[in-house]
Write an enzyme that holds these catalytic residues in place. Structure first.
Site, short mmCIF file in Angstrom:
data_model
loop_
_atom_site.label_atom_id
_atom_site.label_comp_id
_atom_site.label_asym_id
_atom_site.label_seq_id
_atom_site.Cartn_x
_atom_site.Cartn_y
_atom_site.Cartn_z
N SER A 122 2.73 6.04 5.69
CA SER A 122 3.12 4.80 5.04
C SER A 122 3.40 4.93 3.56
O SER A 122 4.04 4.07 2.96
CB SER A 122 2.03 3.74 5.25
OG SER A 122 0.77 4.19 4.77
N GLU A 173 -4.54 -7.45 -2.38
CA GLU A 173 -5.02 -6.38 -3.25
C GLU A 173 -5.12 -5.11 -2.40
O GLU A 173 -6.10 -4.88 -1.72
CB GLU A 173 -6.38 -6.73 -3.88
CG GLU A 173 -6.29 -7.87 -4.88
CD GLU A 173 -7.56 -8.05 -5.69
OE1 GLU A 173 -8.52 -7.28 -5.45
OE2 GLU A 173 -7.60 -8.95 -6.53
N HIS A 196 -1.19 1.23 -0.81
CA HIS A 196 0.26 1.16 -0.77
C HIS A 196 0.85 0.73 -2.11
O HIS A 196 0.28 -0.11 -2.82
CB HIS A 196 0.70 0.20 0.34
CG HIS A 196 0.25 0.64 1.69
ND1 HIS A 196 -0.74 -0.01 2.40
CD2 HIS A 196 0.62 1.71 2.44
CE1 HIS A 196 -0.94 0.61 3.54
NE2 HIS A 196 -0.13 1.66 3.59
#
Length: 259
Positions: A9, A188, A192
């Site tokens: 990711s 939050e 990422h």
């Protein structure tokens, strides 16, 4: 010239519904406009799941001699369950080695990229290193296999440490309630990146590709260029779903067990 990206990711190109969450692979083309970037990274993938679920096989089918394959895993490998966990000096290196060998078999050039560090500070403001031994394991493997290494992890740790707990909020996905329509309750997220953080990481990766002469200089854009957030493109959600489904092939466990 093509650059394939195998990763998790932190690398993946995000759909509009997840903006401004951004992977560094999504913005890498801004710094290497002379090359075609094929971002085959998958959110939630570990080195194990990327190989065992046929995503490496899709890349291998499409690689041609002279292509680059950037390989970046680690953020998910440390998570237990769902067939993704690997030990740093065990299966993690084994699956990375498989990526390297498969690329070389196709005449392509593998490049290992350590994962950027998470935003993790202790109460005294010291940066923690939750990725543990995974970056070290990748560095060791790169040396053993004579594979070029881009140490995004070490660079990011120095960058996050210099910015501090407050300054790094602008690099990660930190939004207050109502600040963005995709996250009405705010978020939050210390794993990422937002656009700015992804751009900084991609700038570093591109800089190392150029410094190590892994691509011809003519393919690069001005690496010091300022990239406004609004110029970063996000995939249409339907296109994102189609690519995610299409960029894998069926593999048998026995086929993927061979080194």
């Amino acid at each position: 010239m093509r650059i394939f990206l195998a990763g998790d990711s932190s690398v993946v190109s995000r759909p509009r519904s997840m903006a401004p969450m951004t992977g560094w692979g999504q913005v890498l083309p801004l710094f290497v406009p002379g090359a075609e970037v094929v971002d085959a990274a998958r959110a939630g993938a570990s080195s194990r799941s990327f190989v065992e679920r046929g995503r490496l096989a899709w890349i291998v089918q499409n690689l041609t001699p002279g292509d680059l394959l950037l390989i970046s895993f680690g953020l998910i490998d440390m998570k237990p369950g769902d067939g993704r966990f690997t030990e740093p000096f065990g299966d993690y290196q084994r699956f990375l080695r498989r990526c390297v060998h498969r690329a070389r078999e196709r005449g392509a050039h593998p490049v290992l990229v350590t994962s950027h560090e998470r935003r993790a500070f202790d109460p005294q403001g010291n940066l923690r290193r939750p990725l543990g031994m995974y970056p070290k394991a990748m560095r060791e493997l790169a040396m053993a296999l004579c594979v070029p290494l881009i140490d995004l992890n070490e660079w990011s740790a120095a960058r996050w440490r210099a910015a501090g707990a407050s300054g790094t909020r602008d690099l990660f996905l930190h939004l207050t309630p109502g600040e963005h329509a995709n996250y009405p309750d705010g978020i939050e997220d210390n794993t990422h990146l937002c656009v700015r953080g992804a751009v900084e990481c991609a700038r570093f990766v591109a800089g190392r590709l150029r410094a190590q002469s892994l691509l011809p200089p003519a393919l690069f854009h001005d690496l010091d260029a300022q990239i406004p957030d609004e110029t970063v493109e996000f995939l249409d959600d339907e296109v994102f779903a189609q690519q995610t489904a299409a960029r894998r092939v069926s593999v048998t466990p026995s086929a993927e067990e061979a080194e």
